[in-house]
Design a protein around this motif. Sequence first.
Motif, PDB file in Angstrom:
ATOM      1  N   VAL A  42      -2.282   8.623  -5.835  1.00  8.85           N
ATOM      2  CA  VAL A  42      -2.913   7.309  -5.909  1.00  8.85           C
ATOM      3  C   VAL A  42      -2.549   6.610  -7.215  1.00  8.85           C
ATOM      4  O   VAL A  42      -2.112   5.462  -7.230  1.00  8.85           O
ATOM      5  N   VAL A  43      -2.704   7.321  -8.333  1.00 13.34           N
ATOM      6  CA  VAL A  43      -2.344   6.739  -9.624  1.00 13.34           C
ATOM      7  C   VAL A  43      -0.829   6.580  -9.728  1.00 13.34           C
ATOM      8  O   VAL A  43      -0.337   5.606 -10.295  1.00 13.34           O
ATOM      9  N   ASP A  44      -0.075   7.528  -9.170  1.00 12.92           N
ATOM     10  CA  ASP A  44       1.381   7.412  -9.171  1.00 12.92           C
ATOM     11  C   ASP A  44       1.829   6.089  -8.554  1.00 12.92           C
ATOM     12  O   ASP A  44       2.656   5.360  -9.106  1.00 12.92           O
ATOM     13  N   ALA A 198       6.258  -2.464  -2.746  1.00 14.47           N
ATOM     14  CA  ALA A 198       5.215  -3.218  -2.052  1.00 14.47           C
ATOM     15  C   ALA A 198       4.672  -2.419  -0.872  1.00 14.47           C
ATOM     16  O   ALA A 198       3.457  -2.401  -0.618  1.00 14.47           O
ATOM     17  N   ALA A 199       5.556  -1.737  -0.144  1.00 15.79           N
ATOM     18  CA  ALA A 199       5.118  -0.912   0.986  1.00 15.79           C
ATOM     19  C   ALA A 199       4.250   0.247   0.500  1.00 15.79           C
ATOM     20  O   ALA A 199       3.215   0.568   1.100  1.00 15.79           O
ATOM     21  N   SER A 200       4.648   0.868  -0.621  1.00 19.39           N
ATOM     22  CA  SER A 200       3.854   1.963  -1.189  1.00 19.39           C
ATOM     23  C   SER A 200       2.487   1.446  -1.634  1.00 19.39           C
ATOM     24  O   SER A 200       1.470   2.125  -1.457  1.00 19.39           O
ATOM     25  N   GLY A 201       2.479   0.247  -2.220  1.00 16.61           N
ATOM     26  CA  GLY A 201       1.215  -0.339  -2.660  1.00 16.61           C
ATOM     27  C   GLY A 201       0.277  -0.617  -1.501  1.00 16.61           C
ATOM     28  O   GLY A 201      -0.943  -0.457  -1.621  1.00 16.61           O
ATOM     29  N   ALA A 202       0.829  -1.013  -0.363  1.00  9.99           N
ATOM     30  CA  ALA A 202       0.007  -1.266   0.818  1.00  9.99           C
ATOM     31  C   ALA A 202      -0.652   0.030   1.301  1.00  9.99           C
ATOM     32  O   ALA A 202      -1.821   0.047   1.680  1.00  9.99           O
ATOM     33  N   LEU A 203       0.120   1.128   1.253  1.00 12.93           N
ATOM     34  CA  LEU A 203      -0.440   2.419   1.638  1.00 12.93           C
ATOM     35  C   LEU A 203      -1.543   2.845   0.675  1.00 12.93           C
ATOM     36  O   LEU A 203      -2.560   3.414   1.073  1.00 12.93           O
ATOM     37  N   LEU A 204      -1.345   2.557  -0.621  1.00 16.02           N
ATOM     38  CA  LEU A 204      -2.356   2.882  -1.625  1.00 16.02           C
ATOM     39  C   LEU A 204      -3.648   2.138  -1.340  1.00 16.02           C
ATOM     40  O   LEU A 204      -4.734   2.721  -1.358  1.00 16.02           O
ATOM     41  N   ALA A 205      -3.539   0.840  -1.064  1.00 16.18           N
ATOM     42  CA  ALA A 205      -4.723   0.033  -0.797  1.00 16.18           C
ATOM     43  C   ALA A 205      -5.474   0.572   0.416  1.00 16.18           C
ATOM     44  O   ALA A 205      -6.703   0.661   0.414  1.00 16.18           O
ATOM     45  N   ALA A 206      -4.734   0.951   1.449  1.00 19.68           N
ATOM     46  CA  ALA A 206      -5.366   1.490   2.655  1.00 19.68           C
ATOM     47  C   ALA A 206      -6.084   2.803   2.347  1.00 19.68           C
ATOM     48  O   ALA A 206      -7.179   3.064   2.844  1.00 19.68           O
ATOM     49  N   GLU A 207      -5.463   3.619   1.506  1.00 16.33           N
ATOM     50  CA  GLU A 207      -6.067   4.907   1.151  1.00 16.33           C
ATOM     51  C   GLU A 207      -7.340   4.715   0.344  1.00 16.33           C
ATOM     52  O   GLU A 207      -8.347   5.393   0.577  1.00 16.33           O
ATOM     53  N   VAL A 208      -7.320   3.789  -0.599  1.00 16.98           N
ATOM     54  CA  VAL A 208      -8.498   3.544  -1.427  1.00 16.98           C
ATOM     55  C   VAL A 208      -9.642   2.993  -0.588  1.00 16.98           C
ATOM     56  O   VAL A 208     -10.794   3.410  -0.708  1.00 16.98           O
ATOM     57  N   THR A 214     -13.980   4.402  -5.525  1.00 19.47           N
ATOM     58  CA  THR A 214     -13.984   3.333  -6.516  1.00 19.47           C
ATOM     59  C   THR A 214     -13.391   3.781  -7.849  1.00 19.47           C
ATOM     60  O   THR A 214     -12.784   2.986  -8.560  1.00 19.47           O
ATOM     61  N   GLU A 215     -13.560   5.057  -8.177  1.00 23.03           N
ATOM     62  CA  GLU A 215     -12.992   5.557  -9.432  1.00 23.03           C
ATOM     63  C   GLU A 215     -11.468   5.532  -9.381  1.00 23.03           C
ATOM     64  O   GLU A 215     -10.806   5.148 -10.350  1.00 23.03           O
ATOM     65  N   GLY A 220      -6.486   3.156 -11.029  1.00 28.60           N
ATOM     66  CA  GLY A 220      -5.238   2.563 -10.579  1.00 28.60           C
ATOM     67  C   GLY A 220      -5.011   1.182 -11.155  1.00 28.60           C
ATOM     68  O   GLY A 220      -3.906   0.838 -11.566  1.00 28.60           O
ATOM     69  N   ALA A 221      -6.064   0.373 -11.200  1.00 29.42           N
ATOM     70  CA  ALA A 221      -5.943  -0.985 -11.725  1.00 29.42           C
ATOM     71  C   ALA A 221      -5.596  -0.978 -13.214  1.00 29.42           C
ATOM     72  O   ALA A 221      -4.750  -1.757 -13.677  1.00 29.42           O
ATOM     73  N   ILE A 222      -6.233  -0.102 -13.976  1.00 26.78           N
ATOM     74  CA  ILE A 222      -5.953  -0.004 -15.409  1.00 26.78           C
ATOM     75  C   ILE A 222      -4.520   0.458 -15.641  1.00 26.78           C
ATOM     76  O   ILE A 222      -3.782  -0.116 -16.453  1.00 26.78           O
TER      77      ILE A 222
END
Length: 267
Positions: A42-44, A198-208, A214-215, A220-222
């Motif tokens: 997730v952080v990656d 961008a595709a990886s980021g979309a998967l991250l958002a779905a996972e979160v 929330t942690e 991830g945002a920081i």
Amino acid sequence: MTLLHLFILAVTQGVTEFLPISSSGHLILLPALAGIEDQGQVVDVAVHVGTLGAVIVYFWADVREALAGIGRLVRGRADTPGARLALLLLMATVPVVVAGLALKLTGLDDAMRSVAVIGWTMLGFGVVLWVADRFGPARLEAADWSWRHAWILGLWQAVALIPGTSRSGICITGARFLGYSRHGAAKIAMLMSIPTIAASGALLAAEVVATADTEAARNGAIAAGFAFVSALAALALMMRLLRSVSFTPYVIYRVALGIGLLAWAYS
């Protein structure tokens, strides 16, 4: 995760993302060598999203042109430079998306996150990069990118799913073999990173969202913010140096690190 931990991860990602030395490999190595908890994918992916912002800002003229061409591309027409660039990026992204889904569904993506794997890929693909840069012709520039080369480089990019390979490094290697100049090869590699990350980021958002973690979202945002700043500085420096410096210094670093990691992994 502490703020210092996130900062170190983000700066590591930002500095190494656009250098052909594998940012993902370094993110896996950091906890393994330092004896700290692995930050997880997730952080990656979050720090990769931060670098996405950096490459968009740096190549904004090209990104804006591609975005403007998406409308025509949707209507089945690739008769403008922007529509053509958008189509080339789409074609180059298909192989890595398909390969990435296959690895995730089979669980091989986690199985490859080891020091030994990174050692071999650092060493092996470092040598391949040297061969491509040493013997590859330099008759083409980024503007000469063709549909055929987009597919070929898309296949090269899919290989980067193996940790330690380096997405930018393998794309640059493929482009140099195809005859692109160092600067042209690097520019194509950087533009190819946009839809991929961008595709990886979309998967991250779905996972979160799916896990309501929330942690993980906060961390991830920081990390993404730190990665953006460091990546923008590293990208600007590398593109400037490529006018006069070869990829040999990166090859030396990869080979030395690869040998060291293999010695450590098998000791």
